[in-house]
Motif scaffolding. Structure first.
Motif, short mmCIF file in Angstrom:
data_model
loop_
_atom_site.label_atom_id
_atom_site.label_comp_id
_atom_site.label_asym_id
_atom_site.label_seq_id
_atom_site.Cartn_x
_atom_site.Cartn_y
_atom_site.Cartn_z
N ASP A 1 -35.92 -19.32 29.69
CA ASP A 1 -35.82 -18.84 31.07
C ASP A 1 -35.54 -19.98 32.04
N HIS A 2 -36.02 -21.18 31.70
CA HIS A 2 -35.78 -22.37 32.53
C HIS A 2 -35.70 -23.58 31.59
N GLU B 1 -38.10 -11.45 34.02
CA GLU B 1 -38.94 -11.94 32.92
C GLU B 1 -40.42 -11.96 33.29
N VAL B 2 -40.75 -11.39 34.45
CA VAL B 2 -42.15 -11.31 34.89
C VAL B 2 -42.67 -9.91 34.58
N GLN C 1 -48.71 -14.72 30.10
CA GLN C 1 -48.55 -14.71 31.55
C GLN C 1 -49.89 -14.49 32.25
N SER D 1 -33.97 -15.18 28.04
CA SER D 1 -35.40 -14.94 27.88
C SER D 1 -36.10 -16.08 27.17
N GLU E 1 -46.49 -12.19 25.17
CA GLU E 1 -45.96 -12.79 26.40
C GLU E 1 -46.73 -12.28 27.61
N ARG F 1 -42.04 -18.57 35.57
CA ARG F 1 -40.77 -17.95 35.25
C ARG F 1 -39.80 -18.13 36.40
N ASP F 2 -38.52 -18.34 36.07
CA ASP F 2 -37.47 -18.41 37.08
C ASP F 2 -36.92 -17.03 37.42
N ARG G 1 -43.51 -14.93 40.63
CA ARG G 1 -42.99 -15.48 39.38
C ARG G 1 -43.49 -16.90 39.12
#
Length: 364
Positions: free
Chosen positions: A248-249, A43-44, A91, A245, A87, A38-39, A33
């Motif tokens: 996410d952080h 969400e990965v 990523q 989402s 997204e 991403r935390d 992640r």
């Protein structure tokens, strides 16, 4: 009154051409992640990265059939969210920058532009198995300073089952922690950086009803105080700082994907209210945006949409494939529309970015 001559039979569309072979990709597990910033593991979406040459690499992503945010749409037949596709591309570019181009893990990534065009929307219909998305990522511009990569611009072919379904583009710039802090403080005239973790849970204003933007869950609506005048719709962006989402952080600014969601929702609302294009039959098939300024958390973000469009004169996308417009008319289908919508985001009268959308009406 004269009778029009019978239309000549229309040949069936040629089958889509397969893409050039990609390296074998693994879809059995997601990548670390931290590679995609991403935390939450949920969400990965990226599952693999494989080098091709100095300018290209391949990436795999599995798209979830059900997701509290990306899966919350009224569209029928259900399709994978175009912002989910973006997204996955985002990523892939983040992870590739770390793994293949030596960008340190402590660098801050700045999103400069996004683009997506879906050529075969019928191939992103949600079916009985999750989609295994393959991405061919090409570096089209590489910026360096003193031996350090400071920016990468990517173009991406999106492939499903060996067939290219669309293209995307992503631009990223990389800053050291010190360089990023200096940039942000200069942007803010020396004011300390805020954090979305300390932001109020709700934004003042009257939220838009979810069905007006193709949503079922009000938690996923990010527009308040929406008004329409002529061909223009305007709304304030609701900052969903507690959204699992979209935030996410913690962030010190408005993420580009949050602004993109607000712009997409206003585009759908404008297409419905101004052009009568129902959200349950409307899919974003193109989006293009360049980000020119940081969006600040403390300032009101005003979104302004202008809808345009006329009779649909392109291919008709169906769950089974692509038909020609003449075939659709001959089968008694209603006229379809493809509506371009321009959405600008501003703060304090200054433009943050301008989105160009194309919304396409689908048929079951």
């Amino acid at each position: 009154m004269t009778t029009a001559p019978a239309a000549a039979p229309v040949a069936a569309p040629a089958p889509p051409a397969p893409s050039a072979a990609l390296p074998a990709l693994d879809y059995s597990r997601t990548v670390d992640r931290l590679l995609v910033h991403r935390d939450a593991l949920g969400e990965v979406f990226l599952t693999d990265l494989q080098p091709i040459d100095e300018q290209r690499y391949a990436a795999g992503a599995q798209l979830p059939r059900s997701h509290a945010y990306y899966g919350d749409h009224l569209l029928r037949p259900g399709c994978y969210d175009p912002l989910l596709l973006l997204e996955a591309c985002r990523q892939a570019t983040l992870a590739g920058a770390h793994r293949f181009y030596g960008v340190p893990s402590d660098n801050k990534f700045i999103l400069t532009h996004l683009r997506l065009r879906l050529d075969r929307p019928q191939m992103v219909v949600v079916r009985s198995a999750p989609i295994a998305l393959a991405l061919r990522v090409t570096i089209v511009d590489r910026k360096e300073r003193e031996g350090r990569v400071t920016g990468l611009d990517y173009e991406i072919d999106l492939t499903v089952g060996g067939v290219v379904i669309g293209q995307a583009a992503v631009g990223l710039r990389f800053k050291t922690p010190t360089g990023y802090l200096t940039l942000r403080l200069n942007n803010r005239d020396g004011l300390a950086l805020p954090s979305s973790a300390a932001y109020p849970a709700s934004t003042p204003g009257t939220p838009l009803a979810p069905h007006l933007v193709g949503r079922a869950n009000p938690d996923n609506v990010v527009l308040v105080d929406t008004v329409v005048a002529g061909d223009t719709a305007q709304a304030l962006l609701r900052i969903p700082a507690q959204h699992a989402s979209l935030f996410d952080h913690p962030q010190d600014h408005l993420p580009g994907m949050v602004i993109a969601e607000g712009a997409r929702q206003l585009a759908l609302f404008a297409a419905l209210d101004i052009r009568g294009l129902a959200g349950a039959k409307t899919l974003v098939t193109e989006v293009d945006v360049v980000f020119t300024r940081f969006g600040e958390l403390e300032d009101e973000t005003v979104l302004t949409a202008r809808a345009d469009g006329g009779p649909y004169d392109g291919p008709l996308y169906t769950q089974g494939g692509v038909l020609e417009a003449e075939e659709a008319d001959g089968a008694g289908a209603p006229p379809l529309q493809q509506v371009p919508v321009r959405v600008e985001a501003t703060q304090r009268g200054e433009s943050l970015c301008v989105f160009s959308f194309v919304l396409t009406r689908l048929t079951a």
